[in-house]
Design a protein around this motif. Structure first.
Motif, PDB file in Angstrom:
ATOM      1  N   ARG A  74       0.108  53.157  86.131  1.00  0.00           N
ATOM      2  CA  ARG A  74       0.095  54.579  86.439  1.00  0.00           C
ATOM      3  C   ARG A  74      -0.668  55.333  85.349  1.00  0.00           C
ATOM      4  NH1 ARG A  74       3.615  56.198  90.303  1.00  0.00           N
ATOM      5  NH2 ARG A  74       3.666  58.292  89.406  1.00  0.00           N
ATOM      6  N   ALA A  75      -1.282  56.431  85.750  1.00  0.00           N
ATOM      7  CA  ALA A  75      -2.070  57.211  84.809  1.00  0.00           C
ATOM      8  C   ALA A  75      -1.244  57.668  83.613  1.00  0.00           C
ATOM      9  CB  ALA A  75      -2.690  58.413  85.525  1.00  0.00           C
ATOM     10  N   ASN A  76       0.025  58.001  83.843  1.00  0.00           N
ATOM     11  CA  ASN A  76       0.859  58.486  82.748  1.00  0.00           C
ATOM     12  C   ASN A  76       1.451  57.357  81.902  1.00  0.00           C
ATOM     13  OD1 ASN A  76       2.751  57.496  84.538  1.00  0.00           O
ATOM     14  ND2 ASN A  76       3.910  59.408  84.728  1.00  0.00           N
ATOM     15  N   GLU A  77       1.058  56.110  82.208  1.00  0.00           N
ATOM     16  CA  GLU A  77       1.494  54.963  81.405  1.00  0.00           C
ATOM     17  C   GLU A  77       0.299  54.143  80.935  1.00  0.00           C
ATOM     18  OE1 GLU A  77       4.225  52.910  83.960  1.00  0.00           O
ATOM     19  OE2 GLU A  77       5.840  54.354  83.626  1.00  0.00           O
ATOM     20  N   GLN A  78      -0.845  54.796  80.856  1.00  0.00           N
ATOM     21  CA  GLN A  78      -2.089  54.075  80.581  1.00  0.00           C
ATOM     22  C   GLN A  78      -2.208  53.578  79.142  1.00  0.00           C
ATOM     23  OE1 GLN A  78      -5.618  56.975  80.124  1.00  0.00           O
ATOM     24  NE2 GLN A  78      -4.136  58.151  81.328  1.00  0.00           N
ATOM     25  N   PHE A  79      -1.316  54.004  78.264  1.00  0.00           N
ATOM     26  CA  PHE A  79      -1.466  53.637  76.855  1.00  0.00           C
ATOM     27  C   PHE A  79      -1.283  52.144  76.612  1.00  0.00           C
ATOM     28  CE2 PHE A  79      -0.350  53.696  72.274  1.00  0.00           C
ATOM     29  CZ  PHE A  79      -1.499  54.324  71.820  1.00  0.00           C
ATOM     30  N   ILE A  80      -0.741  51.417  77.579  1.00  0.00           N
ATOM     31  CA  ILE A  80      -0.610  49.969  77.419  1.00  0.00           C
ATOM     32  C   ILE A  80      -1.984  49.332  77.216  1.00  0.00           C
ATOM     33  CG2 ILE A  80      -0.672  49.554  79.916  1.00  0.00           C
ATOM     34  CD1 ILE A  80       1.299  47.551  77.244  1.00  0.00           C
ATOM     35  N   ILE A  81      -3.008  49.896  77.830  1.00  0.00           N
ATOM     36  CA  ILE A  81      -4.364  49.364  77.665  1.00  0.00           C
ATOM     37  C   ILE A  81      -4.840  49.564  76.234  1.00  0.00           C
ATOM     38  CG2 ILE A  81      -6.755  49.555  78.463  1.00  0.00           C
ATOM     39  CD1 ILE A  81      -5.515  50.615  81.145  1.00  0.00           C
ATOM     40  N   SER A  82      -4.538  50.726  75.674  1.00  0.00           N
ATOM     41  CA  SER A  82      -4.893  51.006  74.292  1.00  0.00           C
ATOM     42  C   SER A  82      -4.146  50.082  73.338  1.00  0.00           C
ATOM     43  CB  SER A  82      -4.583  52.466  73.959  1.00  0.00           C
ATOM     44  OG  SER A  82      -5.037  52.800  72.674  1.00  0.00           O
ATOM     45  N   ARG A  83      -2.881  49.821  73.627  1.00  0.00           N
ATOM     46  CA  ARG A  83      -2.111  48.891  72.781  1.00  0.00           C
ATOM     47  C   ARG A  83      -2.751  47.502  72.781  1.00  0.00           C
ATOM     48  NH1 ARG A  83       3.410  51.361  72.167  1.00  0.00           N
ATOM     49  NH2 ARG A  83       3.796  52.648  74.008  1.00  0.00           N
ATOM     50  N   ILE A  84      -3.112  47.012  73.967  1.00  0.00           N
ATOM     51  CA  ILE A  84      -3.708  45.683  74.070  1.00  0.00           C
ATOM     52  C   ILE A  84      -5.026  45.614  73.310  1.00  0.00           C
ATOM     53  CG2 ILE A  84      -4.762  44.046  75.680  1.00  0.00           C
ATOM     54  CD1 ILE A  84      -2.659  44.970  77.749  1.00  0.00           C
ATOM     55  N   ALA A  85      -5.884  46.618  73.506  1.00  0.00           N
ATOM     56  CA  ALA A  85      -7.189  46.616  72.848  1.00  0.00           C
ATOM     57  C   ALA A  85      -7.058  46.686  71.328  1.00  0.00           C
ATOM     58  CB  ALA A  85      -8.030  47.774  73.360  1.00  0.00           C
ATOM     59  N   SER A  86      -6.207  47.573  70.841  1.00  0.00           N
ATOM     60  CA  SER A  86      -6.073  47.725  69.392  1.00  0.00           C
ATOM     61  C   SER A  86      -5.424  46.500  68.765  1.00  0.00           C
ATOM     62  CB  SER A  86      -5.294  48.991  69.055  1.00  0.00           C
ATOM     63  OG  SER A  86      -4.055  49.037  69.709  1.00  0.00           O
TER      64      SER A  86
END
Length: 251
Positions: A74-86
């Motif tokens: 979901r758009a409001n839970e998109q930070f998981i992608i940032s966690r994985i990348a970082s």
């Protein structure tokens, strides 16, 4: 000049405005396979978060963008992608140097100096992400930075040695897709926990500054939306901030 490797889904260019823009344009023209990457030796308009610029001399550093199609995010839970990348960048650089940390939201630091940055751009339909273009810049072999940059550092400056950019990129790909596979299996909590453990200033009270002034606080959590939650030292007040609403203050 463009070189395309279908086996590895890697597109190499000598120069482009930005690898994110290049990959997004390709995506508008054709359906690209997940894992497709654009790598450049030089960016004429390197970009960071919120319009910040990214400095890199030609052929010295890693400048690349990666395409994924995360399902059911979901758009409001998109930070998981940032966690994985970082985490993938952090785990990669851990092989070369100690004291690598993630500075919220997704800058990568060595001690008090920035070694890598990430810019993620998501396409959203009906409140879900359809694709993510993950742009990453890693200071690998930069010898000297412009004096007006606040706190950059390169892997070469840390180690005293010239590093193989392709080798580092190979490690990153392995680290990223290990984490991405965990995400696809539903192991989101483990990724969130690892991110919290690896945060810059994860433990203890430090100075921060918001629109109302400076205050001391500790990091309480980072929400699935990416908002940073701080707990103040004096009153235990819990405050929640979006990116750019609060700043880390050097002691």
């Amino acid at each position: 000049m463009e070189q395309l490797s279908k086996e590895r889904r890697i597109i190499r260019v000598e120069a482009t405005e930005s690898t994110n823009l290049y990959l997004k344009q390709l995506l508008r023209e054709e359906q690209l396979e997940e894992g497709s990457m654009v790598i450049a030796d030089f960016q004429t308009v390197g970009r960071g978060q919120m319009g910040n610029s990214w400095f890199s001399s030609k052929g010295e550093n890693l400048l690349f963008s990666l395409l994924i199609y995360p399902r059911d995010v979901r758009a409001n839970e998109q930070f998981i992608i940032s966690r994985i990348a970082s985490l993938a960048v952090k785990n990669t650089l851990d092989r070369f140097a100690d004291d690598i940390r993630i500075k919220w939201p997704n800058d990568i630091y060595w001690k008090e100096r920035k070694i890598a940055g990430i810019l993620i751009e998501n396409d959203i339909e009906e409140k879900h992400i359809t694709n993510s273009v993950i742009g990453i810049g890693v200071n690998v072999n930069e010898k000297l930075f412009p004096p007006d940059l606040p706190n950059p550092v390169s892997l070469r400056q840390i180690t005293g040695s010239i590093q193989d950019r392709d080798y580092i990129l190979d490690i990153f790909q392995r680290e990223f897709f290990l984490l991405y596979r965990d995400f696809q299996k539903g192991d989101i909590k483990a990724i969130e926990d690892e991110y919290m453990l690896d945060l810059y200033r994860a433990k203890g009270y430090y100075w921060y500054e918001d629109k109302n002034g400076r205050f001391m606080a500790e990091i309480d959590e980072v929400l699935p939306s990416g908002h940073l939650v701080l707990k103040t030292m004096d009153t235990d007040e819990v405050r929640t901030y979006a990116f750019k609403e609060v700043a880390f203050v050097d002691e």
